[in-house]
Design a protein around this motif. Structure first.
Motif, short mmCIF file in Angstrom:
data_model
loop_
_atom_site.label_atom_id
_atom_site.label_comp_id
_atom_site.label_asym_id
_atom_site.label_seq_id
_atom_site.Cartn_x
_atom_site.Cartn_y
_atom_site.Cartn_z
N ILE A 1 64.19 16.45 -67.93
CA ILE A 1 64.30 15.63 -69.02
C ILE A 1 64.20 14.24 -68.54
N LEU A 2 62.86 13.61 -69.05
CA LEU A 2 62.80 11.99 -68.52
C LEU A 2 62.70 11.25 -69.97
N THR A 3 63.67 10.12 -69.90
CA THR A 3 64.01 9.64 -70.89
C THR A 3 63.87 8.01 -70.64
N ALA A 4 63.74 7.17 -71.75
CA ALA A 4 64.02 5.62 -71.78
C ALA A 4 65.33 5.42 -72.10
N TYR A 5 66.10 6.44 -72.59
CA TYR A 5 67.67 6.28 -73.04
C TYR A 5 68.58 6.77 -72.22
N PRO A 6 68.96 5.73 -71.34
CA PRO A 6 69.97 6.31 -70.12
C PRO A 6 71.27 6.37 -70.35
N HIS A 7 71.60 6.81 -71.79
CA HIS A 7 72.96 7.05 -72.13
C HIS A 7 73.55 8.10 -71.62
N SER B 1 75.81 10.25 -72.90
CA SER B 1 75.78 11.28 -73.90
C SER B 1 74.78 12.03 -73.80
N ILE B 2 73.47 11.24 -73.86
CA ILE B 2 72.11 12.04 -73.90
C ILE B 2 72.00 12.72 -72.83
N GLU B 3 72.57 12.25 -71.54
CA GLU B 3 72.50 13.02 -70.36
C GLU B 3 73.37 14.33 -70.39
N GLY B 4 74.50 14.25 -70.94
CA GLY B 4 75.10 15.18 -71.24
C GLY B 4 74.53 16.13 -72.04
N ASP B 5 73.88 15.55 -73.18
CA ASP B 5 73.46 16.85 -74.19
C ASP B 5 72.19 17.55 -73.54
N ALA B 6 71.51 16.73 -72.66
CA ALA B 6 70.49 17.40 -71.95
C ALA B 6 70.86 18.46 -70.92
N LEU B 7 71.78 18.28 -70.19
CA LEU B 7 72.20 19.08 -69.46
C LEU B 7 72.97 20.26 -69.99
N GLU B 8 73.80 20.06 -70.98
CA GLU B 8 74.38 21.02 -71.78
C GLU B 8 73.40 22.10 -72.43
N ALA B 9 72.28 21.40 -72.55
CA ALA B 9 71.08 22.15 -73.26
C ALA B 9 70.33 22.95 -72.30
N ALA C 1 68.65 21.62 -69.25
CA ALA C 1 67.81 20.84 -68.29
C ALA C 1 68.50 21.04 -66.94
N ASP C 2 67.61 21.02 -65.96
CA ASP C 2 67.89 20.99 -64.47
C ASP C 2 68.08 19.65 -63.95
N ILE C 3 67.56 18.96 -64.53
CA ILE C 3 67.50 17.61 -63.89
C ILE C 3 67.34 16.47 -65.12
N PHE C 4 68.04 15.33 -64.97
CA PHE C 4 68.09 14.47 -66.04
C PHE C 4 67.73 13.09 -65.44
N LEU C 5 66.42 12.31 -65.78
CA LEU C 5 65.82 11.23 -65.18
C LEU C 5 65.73 10.18 -66.04
N THR C 6 65.39 8.86 -65.86
CA THR C 6 65.38 7.95 -66.82
C THR C 6 64.03 7.14 -66.40
#
Length: 126
Positions: free
Chosen positions: A81-87, A89-97, A99-104
């Protein structure tokens, strides 16, 4: 190298930047512009990795991740998941869903490639 990557982002410049970079690095790159076409592309091709924007039309990246990870046909595909929103809570949601890696964003293509290759090395069958 025969890895097939899907770059899913609603911003044309982002899709083109990563598609051109990874094509030059030996990947076969497919692109999609929204969450629904991302799911359709993932079901139609044997993908090795997905780079997925969080904020997209039709279905956001977290919803797409949740759907792909719950489907036996696509659950093994690594997702970044690649996002402009480095919050957090968003990272937690992505990993819980799933996603293997969360990047901003901004994310240099060279750094993204490093993370993609890490995923491919630890994914069976890649």
């Amino acid at each position: 190298m025969n890895e097939i990557m899907l770059v899913a982002d609603d911003v044309l410049d982002t899709r083109e930047l990563y598609a051109m970079y990874f094509t030059a690095r030996g990947f076969r790159v497919l692109t999609s512009i929204d969450g629904q076409s991302t799911i359709e592309t993932a079901l139609a091709h044997r993908l090795d990795v997905i780079i997925l924007d969080r904020a997209m039309p039709k279905l956001d990246g977290i919803s797409v991740t949740r759907l792909l990870k719950s489907d036996p046909r696509t659950q093994g595909i690594p997702i970044i998941i690649l996002t402009a929103y480095p919050h957090e809570s968003i990272e937690g949601d992505a990993l819980e869903a799933g996603a293997d890696i969360f990047l901003t964003k901004p994310c240099l293509p060279e750094y993204l490639e490093t993370r993609v290759r890490e995923l491919l090395e630890r994914t069976p069958g890649s």
